[in-house]
Design an enzyme around this catalytic site. Structure first.
Site, mmCIF file in Angstrom:
data_model
loop_
_atom_site.group_PDB
_atom_site.id
_atom_site.type_symbol
_atom_site.label_atom_id
_atom_site.label_comp_id
_atom_site.label_asym_id
_atom_site.label_seq_id
_atom_site.Cartn_x
_atom_site.Cartn_y
_atom_site.Cartn_z
ATOM 1 N N HIS A 164 64.295 -30.466 -73.005
ATOM 2 C CA HIS A 164 62.921 -30.972 -72.900
ATOM 3 C C HIS A 164 62.652 -32.064 -73.935
ATOM 4 O O HIS A 164 63.293 -32.104 -74.983
ATOM 5 C CB HIS A 164 61.885 -29.838 -72.982
ATOM 6 C CG HIS A 164 61.679 -29.246 -74.337
ATOM 7 N ND1 HIS A 164 61.339 -27.934 -74.522
ATOM 8 C CD2 HIS A 164 61.745 -29.780 -75.582
ATOM 9 C CE1 HIS A 164 61.200 -27.685 -75.812
ATOM 10 N NE2 HIS A 164 61.449 -28.787 -76.478
ATOM 11 N N GLU A 206 59.396 -29.906 -69.670
ATOM 12 C CA GLU A 206 60.434 -28.889 -69.530
ATOM 13 C C GLU A 206 61.363 -29.260 -68.360
ATOM 14 O O GLU A 206 61.033 -30.132 -67.546
ATOM 15 C CB GLU A 206 59.770 -27.533 -69.257
ATOM 16 C CG GLU A 206 58.867 -27.038 -70.398
ATOM 17 C CD GLU A 206 59.652 -26.395 -71.545
ATOM 18 O OE1 GLU A 206 60.813 -26.761 -71.791
ATOM 19 O OE2 GLU A 206 59.067 -25.514 -72.207
HETATM 20 P P1 PGA Z 1 63.310 -28.696 -82.875
HETATM 21 O O1 PGA Z 1 62.612 -28.908 -81.481
HETATM 22 O O2 PGA Z 1 63.164 -29.973 -83.623
HETATM 23 O O3 PGA Z 1 62.513 -27.587 -83.482
HETATM 24 O O4 PGA Z 1 64.714 -28.335 -82.605
HETATM 25 C C1 PGA Z 1 62.838 -30.061 -80.767
HETATM 26 C C2 PGA Z 1 61.991 -29.990 -79.524
HETATM 27 O O5 PGA Z 1 61.848 -28.885 -78.986
HETATM 28 O O6 PGA Z 1 61.486 -31.015 -79.103
#
Ligand code: PGA
Length: 239
Positions: A133, A138
């Site tokens: 995503h 998503e």
């Molecule tokens: P994260 O999330 O930086 O916490 O890995 C990235 C995202 O879900 O866009």
């Protein structure tokens, strides 16, 4: 598409900060899109350090969060709460979708209009979820998707359980700019760090584009930089 591979999270934060500060130096009233998540935390902290040291000035910059949970405004896990904690730099403005608007669909469409009225994003900074995503687009999100209300996947909700206190407390829905909105940015900076991102980064960059990996749509953009640490780049075969 540019791919930059740096040694580790510290180098990634430093390079991402270079790129963000360069946009602000080039255009005093630049407009940024900004993400939440674990990846940008060291970036925002490095930005804060450079602003305090007087080597980066973001006071002319307007920023737009790329997404928000549909949650009670007092909830500890909202993106508004995230930015309050982690992005401690003076900006001209930081715009977020409201967490609890009375008409969510209308609100997020109006938020995307606000981005356009501000002249569009000069640089949209993004992270990638382990499911591919970007913002809250998503898997299943199409290339032409616009700002909208989305159902969050269990995987995304799990990733936010600690900031809401428990998985059950993570809202089931969110508000997001769509893929087509993100693609309208003049430049995109995609960041990923850590071995847990290696597989999805390889799919997003090297597999056929598809809504199964929403980040793969960004390959259509003419000015995108993938900024990866070595662990996140480990499964790329052509770079
Ligand atoms: P994260 O999330 O930086 O916490 O890995 C990235 C995202 O879900 O866009």
């Amino acid at each position: 598409m540019a791919i930059e591979i740096v040694a580790d999270v510290t180098a990634l934060a430093s390079r991402a900060t270079d790129l963000i500060c360069a946009v602000a130096a080039r255009k005093h009233q630049a407009v940024l899109g900004l993400p939440t998540g674990a990846t940008p935390i060291p970036v925002y902290s490095e930005l804060g350090r450079r602003v305090r040291d007087g080597i980066c000035d973001l006071r002319g910059v307007s920023a737009f969060a790329v997404d928000e949970f549909l949650a009670s405004a007092e909830s500890p896990g909202t993106n508004a709460a995230f930015f309050e904690t982690h992005l401690r730099v003076p900006l001209r403005a930081l715009h977020l979708p409201e967490a609890a608007p009375s008409d969510p669909e209308r609100h997020i469409a109006a938020f995307a209009d606000e981005v356009r009225r501000a002249g569009g994003l000069d640089l949209c900074v993004l992270g990638i979820g382990t499911n591919g995503h970007i913002a809250f687009n998503e898997p299943g999100s199409e290339r032409d998707s616009r700002a909208r209300v989305v159902q969050l996947t269990l995987e995304s909700r799990r990733a936010h359980a600690s900031s809401f206190g428990a998985l059950d407390a993570v809202p089931p829905r969110g508000l997001t700019l769509g893929i087509a909105d993100l693609l309208e940015s003049r430049a995109i900076l995609m960041m990923a760090s850590g071995a847990h991102k290696a597989e999805i980064v390889a799919r997003a960059v090297e597999s056929p584009q598809s809504s199964a990996v929403p980040a793969s749509w960004l390959r259509d953009h003419g000015d995108i930089t993938w900024l990866l640490d070595e662990a996140a780049a480990a499964m790329l075969t052509q770079h």
